[in-house]
Design a protein around this motif. Structure first.
Motif, PDB file in Angstrom:
ATOM      1  N   PRO A   1      -9.175   5.033   1.189  1.00  0.00           N
ATOM      2  CA  PRO A   1      -8.459   3.813   1.566  1.00  0.00           C
ATOM      3  C   PRO A   1      -7.308   3.616   0.568  1.00  0.00           C
ATOM      4  O   PRO A   1      -7.484   3.860  -0.633  1.00  0.00           O
ATOM      5  CB  PRO A   1      -9.513   2.715   1.418  1.00  0.00           C
ATOM      6  N   MET A   2      -6.160   3.181   1.055  1.00  0.00           N
ATOM      7  CA  MET A   2      -4.965   3.167   0.193  1.00  0.00           C
ATOM      8  C   MET A   2      -4.968   2.022  -0.832  1.00  0.00           C
ATOM      9  O   MET A   2      -3.998   1.846  -1.557  1.00  0.00           O
ATOM     10  CB  MET A   2      -3.710   3.116   1.064  1.00  0.00           C
ATOM     11  N   CYS A   3      -6.078   1.288  -0.896  1.00  0.00           N
ATOM     12  CA  CYS A   3      -6.184   0.194  -1.870  1.00  0.00           C
ATOM     13  C   CYS A   3      -6.795   0.657  -3.201  1.00  0.00           C
ATOM     14  O   CYS A   3      -7.000  -0.157  -4.095  1.00  0.00           O
ATOM     15  CB  CYS A   3      -7.010  -0.946  -1.282  1.00  0.00           C
ATOM     16  N   ILE A   4      -7.107   1.961  -3.349  1.00  0.00           N
ATOM     17  CA  ILE A   4      -7.771   2.367  -4.594  1.00  0.00           C
ATOM     18  C   ILE A   4      -6.846   2.182  -5.803  1.00  0.00           C
ATOM     19  O   ILE A   4      -5.628   2.157  -5.678  1.00  0.00           O
ATOM     20  CB  ILE A   4      -8.349   3.804  -4.557  1.00  0.00           C
ATOM     21  N   THR A   5      -7.464   2.081  -6.978  1.00  0.00           N
ATOM     22  CA  THR A   5      -6.727   1.768  -8.204  1.00  0.00           C
ATOM     23  C   THR A   5      -6.769   2.953  -9.184  1.00  0.00           C
ATOM     24  O   THR A   5      -7.526   3.904  -8.998  1.00  0.00           O
ATOM     25  CB  THR A   5      -7.375   0.565  -8.912  1.00  0.00           C
ATOM     26  N   ARG A   6      -5.976   2.846 -10.240  1.00  0.00           N
ATOM     27  CA  ARG A   6      -5.988   3.875 -11.290  1.00  0.00           C
ATOM     28  C   ARG A   6      -7.369   3.981 -11.945  1.00  0.00           C
ATOM     29  O   ARG A   6      -7.798   5.061 -12.305  1.00  0.00           O
ATOM     30  CB  ARG A   6      -4.966   3.543 -12.376  1.00  0.00           C
ATOM     31  N   LYS A   7      -8.025   2.831 -12.093  1.00  0.00           N
ATOM     32  CA  LYS A   7      -9.375   2.852 -12.701  1.00  0.00           C
ATOM     33  C   LYS A   7     -10.337   3.653 -11.821  1.00  0.00           C
ATOM     34  O   LYS A   7     -11.188   4.394 -12.318  1.00  0.00           O
ATOM     35  CB  LYS A   7      -9.893   1.421 -12.905  1.00  0.00           C
ATOM     36  N   ASP A   8     -10.211   3.481 -10.510  1.00  0.00           N
ATOM     37  CA  ASP A   8     -11.032   4.268  -9.580  1.00  0.00           C
ATOM     38  C   ASP A   8     -10.740   5.757  -9.757  1.00  0.00           C
ATOM     39  O   ASP A   8     -11.640   6.595  -9.737  1.00  0.00           O
ATOM     40  CB  ASP A   8     -10.738   3.879  -8.119  1.00  0.00           C
ATOM     41  N   VAL A   9      -9.449   6.079  -9.911  1.00  0.00           N
ATOM     42  CA  VAL A   9      -9.040   7.481 -10.083  1.00  0.00           C
ATOM     43  C   VAL A   9      -9.627   8.048 -11.366  1.00  0.00           C
ATOM     44  O   VAL A   9     -10.149   9.170 -11.384  1.00  0.00           O
ATOM     45  CB  VAL A   9      -7.498   7.607 -10.077  1.00  0.00           C
TER      46      VAL A   9
ATOM     47  N   LEU B   1       0.800  -1.236   0.000  1.00  0.00           N
ATOM     48  CA  LEU B   1       0.000   0.000   0.000  1.00  0.00           C
ATOM     49  C   LEU B   1       0.829   1.281   0.000  1.00  0.00           C
ATOM     50  O   LEU B   1       0.355   2.314  -0.478  1.00  0.00           O
ATOM     51  CB  LEU B   1      -0.986  -0.010   1.170  1.00  0.00           C
ATOM     52  N   GLN B   2       2.062   1.215   0.494  1.00  0.00           N
ATOM     53  CA  GLN B   2       2.875   2.438   0.422  1.00  0.00           C
ATOM     54  C   GLN B   2       3.202   2.759  -1.038  1.00  0.00           C
ATOM     55  O   GLN B   2       3.053   3.911  -1.483  1.00  0.00           O
ATOM     56  CB  GLN B   2       4.171   2.274   1.235  1.00  0.00           C
ATOM     57  N   GLN B   3       3.575   1.745  -1.788  1.00  0.00           N
ATOM     58  CA  GLN B   3       3.863   1.935  -3.218  1.00  0.00           C
ATOM     59  C   GLN B   3       2.592   2.352  -3.960  1.00  0.00           C
ATOM     60  O   GLN B   3       2.620   3.228  -4.829  1.00  0.00           O
ATOM     61  CB  GLN B   3       4.423   0.633  -3.795  1.00  0.00           C
ATOM     62  N   ASN B   4       1.459   1.738  -3.587  1.00  0.00           N
ATOM     63  CA  ASN B   4       0.198   2.098  -4.240  1.00  0.00           C
ATOM     64  C   ASN B   4      -0.166   3.560  -3.963  1.00  0.00           C
ATOM     65  O   ASN B   4      -0.606   4.285  -4.851  1.00  0.00           O
ATOM     66  CB  ASN B   4      -0.929   1.179  -3.763  1.00  0.00           C
ATOM     67  N   SER B   5       0.057   3.989  -2.706  1.00  0.00           N
ATOM     68  CA  SER B   5      -0.206   5.393  -2.363  1.00  0.00           C
ATOM     69  C   SER B   5       0.615   6.322  -3.241  1.00  0.00           C
ATOM     70  O   SER B   5       0.102   7.306  -3.761  1.00  0.00           O
ATOM     71  CB  SER B   5       0.162   5.680  -0.900  1.00  0.00           C
TER      72      SER B   5
END
Length: 472
Positions: free
Chosen positions: A443-451, A360-364
């Motif tokens: 939540p830090m699990c969101i994705t690029r598609k969500d963005v 999740l740190q990398q995802n953030s």
């Protein structure tokens, strides 16, 4: 009209079986303290959550970009965290800290391992206000000085002790508070008197221009002069400390000029003060580049406080400090009945595991940077988007009447944009002294598609605003 479709989600919520919406509203008005304000014209009645999604009583799905005020760190009802809590609930709930139970030692060791030396002693509490209260108390006890410095626009909690350092007008109450608390000018490079085009540690800089050469920041130097002015006018020559959020949360993701905190910490220490980093919103990998917000300022605090994302929504918080500072509190008794509760410690440990295992740190960092750059394109297109700022998945969008004046967009106009986003399936927060800034802390699990979906919803809401303004 909205071009993007909400990304799919295969989770099916249970059927809602509680009171009717109107009855819920009635009880809320009658039995729930009115200070607990609700947002939106028709308040949401939420029934279930799954990772980055929330479901209302009618089964409508929302992308949660505010995470219960920056609190749901790894995802609503994250399976690993839920399973750990369920197992502990069947084993042991509570003993208080006067006995040993495995979770408190396991968790204290795990949490301390994530902080640099000598920050290795953990006090567990139940909320951020409690943690900050204790941190200020510790600073005063240890230094035997009293005065605390804080930024205007800071939010450190709502307890009577914390209201002195919380410097957001609408949280203040008309009772005596703040004795021994000195506020100093906020080094806000967008709204403040100084700011330029290289000041902040963010993929997106302000629209303000400057002629600073590499490694020079005129704005930082001016704000440091203001900090010195406070030290020379408002406090005695020895102080207890300085409490600061690495990035201001409630005030709308406000970032300081790079290098500012490093100089400020040095000035505070020259006067015998301790430096307290309030990581309630910035901690636990939210800023992406680092696990803790203070790390990106290249400083080492004397005391670190944390809450919110620490428990993914479970009520828990912590103060971490050095052995020497912690011993100041051991001269007399200090107890926290629920601090270090067995269930809380198990949840906290599972959250740390989830951050690591889910990357999740990398995802953030990756998803947050992508979102910031996409939102910056909207700033170029719309005059009312004054600033886009932040780091990782801690983002602010400041709304203005126009970029030249930087004057806050009127509340009713912002509220309509906010309502439109909600109606299209996106939940955003609000912040700032005039509630003029949209806060994004999902939540830090969101994705690029969500963005992509979120940015498209926001763009559509802005276009509707432009159409309404033109029709006036």
């Amino acid at each position: 009209s909205l071009q993007a479709k909400m990304p799919p989600c295969d989770f099916v919520p249970e059927k809602y079986q509680s009171y009717t919406y109107d009855h819920m509203l009635e009880i809320r008005k009658r039995n729930v303290a009115p200070t607990l304000l609700m947002v939106y014209k028709k308040p949401l009645l939420l029934h279930q959550g799954h990772m980055q999604w929330l479901f209302d009583y009618e089964g409508r799905r929302y992308l949660d970009l505010f995470a219960g005020i920056a609190t749901v760190s790894v995802g609503h009802c994250h399976p690993k965290v839920t399973a750990a809590a369920q197992a502990q609930l069947a084993r042991l709930w509570h003993t208080s800290s006067i006995y040993m139970h495995p979770p408190i030692q396991e968790y204290a060791e795990k949490l301390a391992s994530l902080l640099p030396d000598p920050l290795k002693v953990v006090f567990l509490t139940n909320s951020g206000s409690e943690a900050n209260d204790l941190a200020v108390f510790l600073a005063r006890l240890y230094t035997r000085n009293f005065d605390i410095i804080c930024f205007r626009g800071a939010y450190h909690g709502g307890s009577p002790y914390m209201l002195g350092v919380t410097s957001v007008g609408y949280y203040k109450h008309g009772v005596a508070n703040g004795f021994g608390c000195a506020t100093t000018m906020l080094p806000d490079v967008f709204r403040g008197p100084w700011g330029g085009s290289h000041c902040r540690d963010s993929p997106v800089q302000t629209v303000r221009k400057c002629s600073c050469s590499e490694g020079v920041c005129h704005a930082k130097d001016q704000y440091i002069e203001q900090f010195k002015e406070t030290l020379n006018t408002s406090v005695p020559k020895t102080i207890a400390g300085f409490i600061v959020e690495p990035i201001q949360g409630v005030n709308g993701t406000v970032q300081y000029p790079k290098g500012f905190l490093k100089e400020a910490f040095q000035l505070v220490r020259e006067r015998g003060g301790l430096c307290i980093s309030d990581e309630v919103q910035t901690g636990f990998a939210r800023t992406g580049s680092h696990f803790w917000g203070f790390q990106s300022h290249d400083v080492l605090p004397d005391i670190v406080t944390m809450a919110k994302g620490i428990g993914n929504g479970f009520p828990m918080a912590a103060v971490v400090t050095t052995k020497e500072i912690a011993s100041a509190l051991a001269q007399n008794l200090h107890i926290n009945t629920f601090g270090g509760n067995a269930v809380a410690c198990v949840v906290g440990a599972a959250v740390l595991d989830a951050i690591e295992e889910d990357g999740l740190q990398q995802n953030s960092e990756e998803v947050g940077t992508y979102m910031l750059l996409e939102l910056a394109k909207l700033r170029e297109k719309f005059e009312i988007v004054g600033d886009v700022r932040g780091k990782g998945l801690m983002i602010g969008i400041e709304m203005v009447t126009n970029k030249g004046s930087r004057h806050p967009l009127p509340d009713e106009e912002i509220s309509q944009i906010w309502e439109d986003c909600k109606d299209m399936g996106i939940l955003l927060g609000r912040g700032g002294l005039f509630r003029q800034t949209f806060r994004i802390k999902p939540p830090m699990c969101i994705t690029r598609k969500d963005v992509d979906f979120a940015v498209e919803v926001f763009r559509t809401a802005l276009e509707r605003h432009v159409e309404r303004a033109a029709a006036k």
